[in-house]
Scaffold this active site. Structure first.
Site, PDB file in Angstrom:
ATOM      1  N   CYS A  38       1.110  -1.134   0.245  1.00  0.00           N
ATOM      2  CA  CYS A  38       0.182  -0.023  -0.203  1.00  0.00           C
ATOM      3  C   CYS A  38       1.036   1.124  -0.397  1.00  0.00           C
ATOM      4  CB  CYS A  38      -0.563   0.053   1.546  1.00  0.00           C
ATOM      5  SG  CYS A  38      -1.548  -1.379   1.113  1.00  0.00           S
ATOM      6  N   PRO A 273      -8.918 -30.221   2.689  1.00  0.00           N
ATOM      7  CA  PRO A 273      -9.627 -29.660   3.732  1.00  0.00           C
ATOM      8  C   PRO A 273      -7.871 -29.774   4.325  1.00  0.00           C
ATOM      9  CG  PRO A 273     -10.107 -31.822   4.153  1.00  0.00           C
ATOM     10  CD  PRO A 273      -9.750 -31.588   2.550  1.00  0.00           C
ATOM     11  N   GLY A 279      -6.326 -13.493   1.196  1.00  0.00           N
ATOM     12  CA  GLY A 279      -6.007 -13.260   0.731  1.00  0.00           C
ATOM     13  C   GLY A 279      -7.261 -11.889  -0.504  1.00  0.00           C
ATOM     14  N   LYS A 432     -24.530  17.698  16.582  1.00  0.00           N
ATOM     15  CA  LYS A 432     -25.571  16.802  15.256  1.00  0.00           C
ATOM     16  C   LYS A 432     -24.094  16.241  14.429  1.00  0.00           C
ATOM     17  CE  LYS A 432     -29.891  18.454  15.816  1.00  0.00           C
ATOM     18  NZ  LYS A 432     -30.792  19.458  15.134  1.00  0.00           N
TER      19      LYS A 432
HETATM   20  C1  LIG Z   1      -0.156  -0.070  -5.764  1.00  0.00           C
HETATM   21  C2  LIG Z   1      -1.024  -0.606  -4.141  1.00  0.00           C
HETATM   22  C3  LIG Z   1      -1.201  -0.097  -3.323  1.00  0.00           C
HETATM   23  C4  LIG Z   1      -2.362  -0.481  -3.012  1.00  0.00           C
HETATM   24  N1  LIG Z   1      -3.352  -0.061  -1.913  1.00  0.00           N
HETATM   25  C5  LIG Z   1      -3.935  -0.049  -0.971  1.00  0.00           C
HETATM   26  C6  LIG Z   1      -4.173  -0.111  -0.384  1.00  0.00           C
HETATM   27  O1  LIG Z   1      -4.197   1.484   0.461  1.00  0.00           O
HETATM   28  N2  LIG Z   1      -5.286   0.015   0.819  1.00  0.00           N
HETATM   29  C7  LIG Z   1      -5.832  -2.133   1.052  1.00  0.00           C
HETATM   30  O2  LIG Z   1      -6.792  -1.780   1.615  1.00  0.00           O
HETATM   31  N3  LIG Z   1      -4.689  -1.767  -0.047  1.00  0.00           N
HETATM   32  C8  LIG Z   1      -4.589  -2.043  -0.149  1.00  0.00           C
HETATM   33  N4  LIG Z   1      -3.749  -2.165  -1.782  1.00  0.00           N
HETATM   34  C9  LIG Z   1      -3.846  -3.629  -1.767  1.00  0.00           C
HETATM   35  C10 LIG Z   1      -3.318  -4.682  -1.131  1.00  0.00           C
HETATM   36  O3  LIG Z   1      -2.011  -4.620  -1.404  1.00  0.00           O
HETATM   37  C11 LIG Z   1      -3.299  -6.352  -1.096  1.00  0.00           C
HETATM   38  O4  LIG Z   1      -4.975  -7.105  -0.867  1.00  0.00           O
HETATM   39  C12 LIG Z   1      -3.102  -7.133  -0.286  1.00  0.00           C
HETATM   40  O5  LIG Z   1      -1.326  -7.117  -0.038  1.00  0.00           O
HETATM   41  C13 LIG Z   1      -3.155  -8.246  -0.055  1.00  0.00           C
HETATM   42  O6  LIG Z   1      -2.616  -9.834   0.034  1.00  0.00           O
HETATM   43  P1  LIG Z   1      -2.119 -11.280  -0.614  1.00  0.00           P
HETATM   44  O7  LIG Z   1      -1.610 -11.695   0.349  1.00  0.00           O
HETATM   45  O8  LIG Z   1      -3.481 -11.928  -0.887  1.00  0.00           O
HETATM   46  O9  LIG Z   1      -1.116 -10.880  -1.321  1.00  0.00           O
HETATM   47  P2  LIG Z   1      -0.275 -10.354  -1.341  1.00  0.00           P
HETATM   48  O10 LIG Z   1       0.331  -9.219  -0.869  1.00  0.00           O
HETATM   49  O11 LIG Z   1       0.183  -9.175  -3.138  1.00  0.00           O
HETATM   50  O12 LIG Z   1       0.770 -11.111  -1.668  1.00  0.00           O
HETATM   51  C14 LIG Z   1       1.444 -11.796  -2.688  1.00  0.00           C
HETATM   52  C15 LIG Z   1       2.757 -12.445  -2.493  1.00  0.00           C
HETATM   53  O13 LIG Z   1       3.082 -14.122  -3.482  1.00  0.00           O
HETATM   54  C16 LIG Z   1       3.701 -13.815  -3.542  1.00  0.00           C
HETATM   55  N5  LIG Z   1       3.368 -14.836  -4.660  1.00  0.00           N
HETATM   56  C17 LIG Z   1       2.905 -15.227  -5.598  1.00  0.00           C
HETATM   57  N6  LIG Z   1       2.367 -17.147  -6.693  1.00  0.00           N
HETATM   58  C18 LIG Z   1       3.533 -17.398  -5.761  1.00  0.00           C
HETATM   59  C19 LIG Z   1       3.985 -18.801  -5.569  1.00  0.00           C
HETATM   60  N7  LIG Z   1       3.229 -19.581  -6.506  1.00  0.00           N
HETATM   61  N8  LIG Z   1       5.211 -19.234  -5.472  1.00  0.00           N
HETATM   62  C20 LIG Z   1       5.643 -18.002  -4.083  1.00  0.00           C
HETATM   63  N9  LIG Z   1       5.498 -17.048  -3.772  1.00  0.00           N
HETATM   64  C21 LIG Z   1       4.082 -16.465  -5.011  1.00  0.00           C
HETATM   65  C22 LIG Z   1       3.812 -12.890  -4.817  1.00  0.00           C
HETATM   66  O14 LIG Z   1       5.209 -12.812  -4.725  1.00  0.00           O
HETATM   67  C23 LIG Z   1       3.732 -11.859  -3.373  1.00  0.00           C
HETATM   68  O15 LIG Z   1       4.798 -11.556  -2.761  1.00  0.00           O
HETATM   69  C24 LIG Z   1      -2.771  -1.998  -2.390  1.00  0.00           C
HETATM   70  C25 LIG Z   1      -1.735  -3.340  -3.969  1.00  0.00           C
HETATM   71  C26 LIG Z   1      -1.517  -2.303  -4.194  1.00  0.00           C
HETATM   72  C27 LIG Z   1      -0.993  -2.994  -5.682  1.00  0.00           C
END
Ligand SMILES: Cc1cc2nc3c(=O)[nH]c(=O)nc-3n(C[C@H](O)[C@H](O)[C@H](O)COP(=O)(O)OP(=O)(O)OC[C@H]3O[C@@H](n4cnc5c(N)ncnc54)[C@H](O)[C@@H]3O)c2cc1C
Length: 565
Positions: A38, A273, A279, A432
Site C-alpha cells: 500500500c 481440507p 487474501g 449533531k
Molecule cells: C500499489 C498498491 C496499493 C495498494 N494500496 C492499498 C491500500 O491503500 N489499502 C488496502 O487495503 N489495500 C491496498 N492494496 C491491496 C493490498 O496490498 C492487497 O489486498 C494485499 O496485499 C493482499 O494480500 P495477499 O497476501 O493476498 O497478497 P500480496 O500481499 O500481494 O502477497 C502475495 C505474495 O505472494 C507471492 N506469490 C504469488 N505466487 C507465488 C508462488 N507461486 N510462489 C511463491 N510466492 C508467490 C507474490 O510474489 C507476493 O509477494 C494495494 C495494492 C497495491 C499493489
C-alpha cells in the site's frame, strides 16, 4: 505459506503465537516478504523516500523473533495434494526441490490486469505491484527526465499513482474506460472527485479504453485510445484492476468460485481440507448483498490470514465476510465508502432501499475552516438497515465512513446512526454530527415525516419544482422550470402554490427544503424533498452533460428484498 506478504505473513505470525512446536515456512517468489504494497505509490511519489521503510519485516526478523523460516526468490510451482508436498524452485539457482506439508496456506495475491493490446510490454509501461516495480518507475522518471505520465485506470491504485506522479511534478492524464473515476462509487458521487482532479491539473479522459501503445517518433510513448484519441507520454502506468492469482490452485484441482477466485469456507479452508487460502486470491461473501465477491484489500487479507492460522491451530474462528470498506486520498481529497453502492444493489436486484444525500461541514460551521463532506447513505425500507455509504471531502471523511462501517457491521439501522454518541468539540465535529444528521434524515423518511425525490426522476415528473433558497442563490443557478419562494416568505406566500399538484422542494443541501416540506405537508400539500439539494443536482447535471449513465426512470421502490445479516 505460499506468499509472504499481507495474508501469508499474518498467518505465519499468528500461527506461531498459537503453536510453538509447528515448523512454519514461508515461500515468496519475490525478493521480499511482509512489505507494504500500500505504500508503493508513495515511494514512487518520493513521499516515502527510503525504500527500506517499505520493509515491515525481514526474513531475519521472522527467524529470530518467530522461528519462522522465510525463503524469498523461491516460487512454489506445484502442489501434490495426495502426497502432501509442494515443488519449489529457487529462482536464483533454478534448482527445484520438494517440501512436505501438513497444512498449506495459499496467499499468492492478485496480478495487475495486463490488457491484450499492442505495446503494453514496451519499455516505459509499468504496473505497480512490487518494490522492484516501484523502483523501476522511480528510475525511469529520473533517468528519462519524464514530464508526462498517462495512467490507464481511474480506480484506487490509478488515482494514488496520479497523486504521486503529480507530486513528482509530472503532467498526468487518466484514461478510464468507464464514464466515471473511482468505480466503487456511484457515478454522481464520483463527480466531485473528477472535478477536483481537473482543478488540480489532471487531464481526465473518461469513457474511453486503451487501444494500443507505440513508441513515438519524437521519443516517448504514443498511447491511442479506443476512440482513436492519441496521447503522448514519457511513461504509462497500467492500473486497470487486478486478477486473483489462481494458477497454482487451479492446477492442483482446488475449486474456484464463479467470480474466478479460490473457493473457501468461513475458516478460509479450500476444497482440500489440508489447504487454506486467503487474501486477494479468494472469493468471500459480501455481507450486505449476500453474494460472493473478490475484494483485493489489505485489511481483509490480514484478518483472513489470522483466521486461517486459528483454523490450522484447531480453533473454530470464522471470517464474517466483507463489506468493502475502503478509502483513498486524491490530491487533498478523501474518498471513502463502505457497504453496497446503489449500482451494486440494483445489479443484485435489490430495490427496497432508499438513498439520502447530505453535504454537511466536517465540523461546526461557526468554527473556522469547516470543509464540506458529500455524503450518501443507502438504507433498507422499511427496516432502515444501513446498506452502504460513500463520502467525499477534504476533511473528516474517513472518520464518518468508519463510524457508519462499524454500525453496518453490527447490523445497525439509521436510528442507530441518529442516536450515535460521538465525540464533539467545535474543531472536530458538531453536536449533531454528520453521522447523526444523515441518520435523522433517513429516520424522517422512514417515519413518513418527509418523502424524498430522486434527481433522476426529474425528467419524468410533472411535479411543481419549488426552490426555497434566497433570490441571489436562485439567480446564480437553479433547476430549469423551478419557482422561487425563499423559505422566510413561504408562510405568507404558500397559497400561491397549487394544492392539486405534487410539489418537489429543494434548497442548497436539503435542510431548508426539509423545513418547507414539513410546513407544506401540514397545510395539506403533497411534497417531496429533492435529496441532497442543489449540490447533488449539480453532480447529476454534470453527469447528464457528460452523457453519463443517468437512469431517466424513477426509482422503483418495491421488488427484490435485502436479506438480513
Ligand atoms: C500499489 C498498491 C496499493 C495498494 N494500496 C492499498 C491500500 O491503500 N489499502 C488496502 O487495503 N489495500 C491496498 N492494496 C491491496 C493490498 O496490498 C492487497 O489486498 C494485499 O496485499 C493482499 O494480500 P495477499 O497476501 O493476498 O497478497 P500480496 O500481499 O500481494 O502477497 C502475495 C505474495 O505472494 C507471492 N506469490 C504469488 N505466487 C507465488 C508462488 N507461486 N510462489 C511463491 N510466492 C508467490 C507474490 O510474489 C507476493 O509477494 C494495494 C495494492 C497495491 C499493489
Amino acid at each position: 505459506m505460499v506468499g509472504g506478504v499481507a495474508g501469508g505473513a499474518s498467518c505465519a505470525a499468528r500461527l506461531r503465537r498459537l503453536d510453538e512446536a509447528a515448523e512454519i515456512v514461508i515461500f515468496d517468489r519475490g525478493p521480499y516478504v511482509a512489505f507494504a504494497n500500500c505504500g508503493l505509490p508513495y515511494y514512487v511519489g518520493d513521499i516515502i523516500a527510503d525504500e527500506q521503510a517499505l520493509l515491515i519485516a525481514s526474513p531475519a526478523l521472522f527467524r529470530d523473533r518467530f522461528n519462522i523460516m522465510v525463503y524469498t526468490s523461491t516460487e512454489v510451482t506445484a502442489i501434490d495434494r495426495p502426497g502432501h508436498t509442494i515443488t519449489v524452485r529457487d529462482l536464483e539457482t533454478g534448482q527445484s526441490r520438494v517440501e512436505r506439508y501438513d497444512a498449506l496456506v495459499l496467499s499468492p495475491g492478485a496480478a495487475p490486469i495486463q490488457p491484450d493490446v499492442p505495446g503494453v510490454d514496451l519499455p516505459g509501461v509499468f504496473a505497480v505491484r512490487s518494490i522492484p516495480d516501484s523502483r523501476r518507475i522511480r528510475e525511469w522518471i529520473t533517468g528519462h527526465h519524464a514530464t508526462r505520465a498517462l495512467v490507464v485506470g481511474g480506480g484506487f491504485i490509478g488515482l494514488e499513482m496520479v497523486e504521486n506522479l503529480r507530486h513528482r511534478g509530472l503532467a498526468v492524464t487518466v484514461l478510464e474506460k468507464l464514464s466515471q473515476v473511482m468505480p466503487p462509487l456511484d457515478p454522481e458521487m464520483a463527480v466531485p472527485v473528477a472535478q477536483h482532479l481537473s482543478e488540480q491539473g489532471v487531464q481526465l479522459h473518461l469513457g474511453d479504453g486503451l487501444a494500443r501503445i507505440d513508441e513515438a517518433p519524437q521519443g516517448g510513448l504514443r498511447v491511442v485510445a479506443e476512440s482513436g484519441t492519441p496521447f503522448l507520454a514519457d511513461l504509462v502506468i497500467l492500473a486497470m484492476g487486478v486478477r486473483p492469482e489462481t494458477g497454482l490452485a487451479a492446477a492442483a484441482g482446488l475449486r474456484l468460485g464463479a467470480r474466478g477466485g479460490i473457493e473457501v469456507d468461513a475458516q478460509m479452508r479450500t476444497s482440500d481440507p489440508r489447504i487454506w487460502a486467503v487474501g486477494d486470491a479468494v472469493e468471500v461473501t459480501d455481507v450486505v448483498i449476500g453474494q460472493e465477491t473478490i475484494l483485493p484489500l489489505a485489511g481483509p487479507a490480514n484478518r483472513q490470514g489470522r483466521i486461517a492460522a486459528e483454523s490450522i491451530a484447531g480453533r473454530a474462528t470464522q471470517f464474517r465476510g466483507v463489506q468493502g470498506t475502503a478509502v483513498v486520498g486524491v490530491l487533498g481529497l478523501t474518498v471513502a465508502s463502505t457497504g453496497a453502492s446503489e449500482k451494486g444493489l440494483r445489479r443484485a436486484g435489490v430495490t427496497n432501499f432508499e438513498t439520502a444525500y447530505l453535504h454537511p461541514g466536517h465540523h461546526a460551521g461557526y468554527y473556522p475552516g469547516a470543509r464540506p463532506i458529500h455524503l450518501k447513505l443507502l438504507f433498507s425500507v422499511p427496516e432502515g438497515r444501513i446498506l452502504g455509504a460513500q463520502a467525499v471531502g477534504a476533511e473528516g471523511v474517513d472518520k464518518r465512513i468508519d463510524v457508519i462501517a462499524t454500525a453496518l457491521q453490527f447490523g445497525g439501522t439509521v436510528h442507530d446512526l441518529a442516536e450515535a454518541e460521538l465525540c464533539y468539540a467545535p474543531q472536530f465535529g458538531a453536536a449533531k454530527d454528520p453521522v447523526n444528521v444523515v441518520g435523522m434524515l433517513a429516520a424522517n423518511v422512514l417515519a413518513g415525516d418527509t418523502a424524498l425525490a430522486d434527481w433522476r426522476s426529474l425528467a419524468s415528473t410533472d411535479a411543481l419544482l419549488l426552490d426555497v433558497r434566497e433570490p441571489g442563490e436562485f439567480v446564480s443557478g437553479h433547476i430549469p422550470g423551478a419557482v422561487n419562494i425563499p423559505l422566510p416568505q413561504l408562510r405568507r406566500r404558500y397559497a400561491e402554490l397549487p394544492q392539486e399538484r405534487e410539489i418537489w422542494i429543494y434548497c442548497g443541501v436539503g435542510q431548508r427544503a426539509y423545513f418547507a416540506t414539513r410546513f407544506m405537508a401540514m397545510h395539506g400539500y403533497r411534497t417531496r424533498n429533492l435529496s441532497g439539494g442543489y449540490e447533488t443536482y449539480k453532480s447529476f447535471a454534470a453527469l447528464c452533460g457528460r452523457g453519463g449513465p443517468i437512469d431517466p426512470m424513477p426509482l422503483a421502490r418495491t421488488g427484490g428484498q435485502v436479506e438480513p445479516h
